[in-house]
Design a protein around this motif. Sequence first.
Motif, PDB file in Angstrom:
ATOM      1  N   LYS A 134     -19.867  10.585  -6.217  1.00 57.66           N
ATOM      2  CA  LYS A 134     -19.648  10.597  -7.324  1.00 57.66           C
ATOM      3  C   LYS A 134     -19.347  11.109  -8.585  1.00 57.66           C
ATOM      4  O   LYS A 134     -20.018  12.526  -9.014  1.00 57.66           O
ATOM      5  CB  LYS A 134     -21.212  10.303  -7.621  1.00 57.66           C
ATOM      6  N   LEU A 135     -18.829  10.939  -9.471  1.00 58.74           N
ATOM      7  CA  LEU A 135     -18.110  11.252 -10.560  1.00 58.74           C
ATOM      8  C   LEU A 135     -18.249  10.999 -12.043  1.00 58.74           C
ATOM      9  O   LEU A 135     -18.549   9.987 -12.440  1.00 58.74           O
ATOM     10  CB  LEU A 135     -16.089  11.523 -10.046  1.00 58.74           C
ATOM     11  N   THR A 136     -18.980  11.724 -13.143  1.00 55.90           N
ATOM     12  CA  THR A 136     -19.515  11.498 -14.159  1.00 55.90           C
ATOM     13  C   THR A 136     -18.851  12.510 -15.803  1.00 55.90           C
ATOM     14  O   THR A 136     -18.483  13.572 -15.387  1.00 55.90           O
ATOM     15  CB  THR A 136     -20.715  11.709 -14.639  1.00 55.90           C
ATOM     16  N   PRO A 137     -18.840  11.906 -16.926  1.00 59.17           N
ATOM     17  CA  PRO A 137     -17.870  12.915 -17.717  1.00 59.17           C
ATOM     18  C   PRO A 137     -18.689  13.782 -18.762  1.00 59.17           C
ATOM     19  O   PRO A 137     -19.882  13.804 -18.218  1.00 59.17           O
ATOM     20  CB  PRO A 137     -17.287  12.427 -18.541  1.00 59.17           C
ATOM     21  N   LEU A 138     -18.175  15.115 -17.756  1.00 57.17           N
ATOM     22  CA  LEU A 138     -19.408  16.401 -19.120  1.00 57.17           C
ATOM     23  C   LEU A 138     -18.959  16.068 -20.526  1.00 57.17           C
ATOM     24  O   LEU A 138     -20.039  16.206 -21.587  1.00 57.17           O
ATOM     25  CB  LEU A 138     -19.299  17.713 -18.396  1.00 57.17           C
ATOM     26  N   PHE A 139     -18.332  16.677 -20.683  1.00 60.84           N
ATOM     27  CA  PHE A 139     -17.300  17.074 -21.945  1.00 60.84           C
ATOM     28  C   PHE A 139     -15.962  16.383 -22.558  1.00 60.84           C
ATOM     29  O   PHE A 139     -15.214  15.690 -21.120  1.00 60.84           O
ATOM     30  CB  PHE A 139     -16.933  18.502 -22.382  1.00 60.84           C
ATOM     31  N   LEU A 140     -15.929  15.627 -23.370  1.00 58.47           N
ATOM     32  CA  LEU A 140     -14.453  14.839 -23.654  1.00 58.47           C
ATOM     33  C   LEU A 140     -13.713  15.851 -25.179  1.00 58.47           C
ATOM     34  O   LEU A 140     -14.262  17.017 -25.698  1.00 58.47           O
ATOM     35  CB  LEU A 140     -14.450  13.202 -24.079  1.00 58.47           C
ATOM     36  N   ASP A 141     -12.171  15.130 -25.438  1.00 66.24           N
ATOM     37  CA  ASP A 141     -11.648  15.986 -25.905  1.00 66.24           C
ATOM     38  C   ASP A 141     -11.547  15.273 -27.174  1.00 66.24           C
ATOM     39  O   ASP A 141     -12.648  13.523 -27.474  1.00 66.24           O
ATOM     40  CB  ASP A 141     -10.215  16.087 -25.753  1.00 66.24           C
ATOM     41  N   ALA A 142     -11.089  15.639 -28.195  1.00 67.62           N
ATOM     42  CA  ALA A 142     -11.354  15.225 -29.804  1.00 67.62           C
ATOM     43  C   ALA A 142     -10.374  13.634 -29.326  1.00 67.62           C
ATOM     44  O   ALA A 142     -11.095  12.348 -30.496  1.00 67.62           O
ATOM     45  CB  ALA A 142     -10.547  15.910 -30.925  1.00 67.62           C
ATOM     46  N   SER A 143      -9.450  12.942 -28.526  1.00 61.90           N
ATOM     47  CA  SER A 143      -9.138  11.840 -28.367  1.00 61.90           C
ATOM     48  C   SER A 143     -10.201  10.797 -27.448  1.00 61.90           C
ATOM     49  O   SER A 143      -9.368  10.012 -26.713  1.00 61.90           O
ATOM     50  CB  SER A 143      -8.127  12.161 -28.077  1.00 61.90           C
TER      51      SER A 143
END
Length: 235
Positions: A134-143
């Motif tokens: 199960k995978l979920t985002p922690l941090f996104l880049d500016a785009s």
Amino acid sequence: MPKKKDFFTLKNSARSISREERLRSSNYLESVKAFARLTNQSLYVINYAEMGFEYVSENPLFLCGYSAEEVLKMGYDFYLNTVPEQDLKLLLEINRIGFDFYDTIPLEDRKLYTISYDFNLKTEDQSSILINHKLTPLFLDASGKIWKALCIVSLASSESAGNIKIYKQGGQNSIRYDLASGVWETVASIQLTSREQEILQLSIRGFKVDQIAQELNLSLNTIKYHQKNYLKNLM
């Protein structure tokens, strides 16, 4: 045979990472490590900018004879060494369709989504176990691309690889990917009655059928009836 570079494309290679974002994420690993101490599941963090792992928890069942430190250094080479070739191709397909779907999500909602899928790992004695990611985002880049993501690894409840699903936090439904047709399908969420929820919670706590009946002042047949209903919904 898939290679490490095949898992990192323009769609999932974070590049636009601001100084502020780097500062904001500088101490997050302490929380991940604390969570790892509270669960018997395995945790790892993917860093898409570095194309590797940033953290791997100690859990011998899912490390195939390697130490967490060795897996951390190996990064995606760990999968190339431990996943059967057929399932490696499946992982590459999941990687592609997952990020294709992710591109359709509004930027402000992207951290709310989790993808789940099953595949086989070759163990130290060359047998295999079916696991779930199960995978979920922690941090996104500016785009809006995923910079870092948290993955929880556990034993799969299914009997074969695949079972690709995406969930949105707070959403009423999930969507499932049909590998045969190449189409996402909406799956209604499981609805349990309040009585079924009570019985399920007691079962999870280790209560046997007769103990549940005594606790809720119900007959054994009534407990069995409710269990049959919720197990049918959970299948």
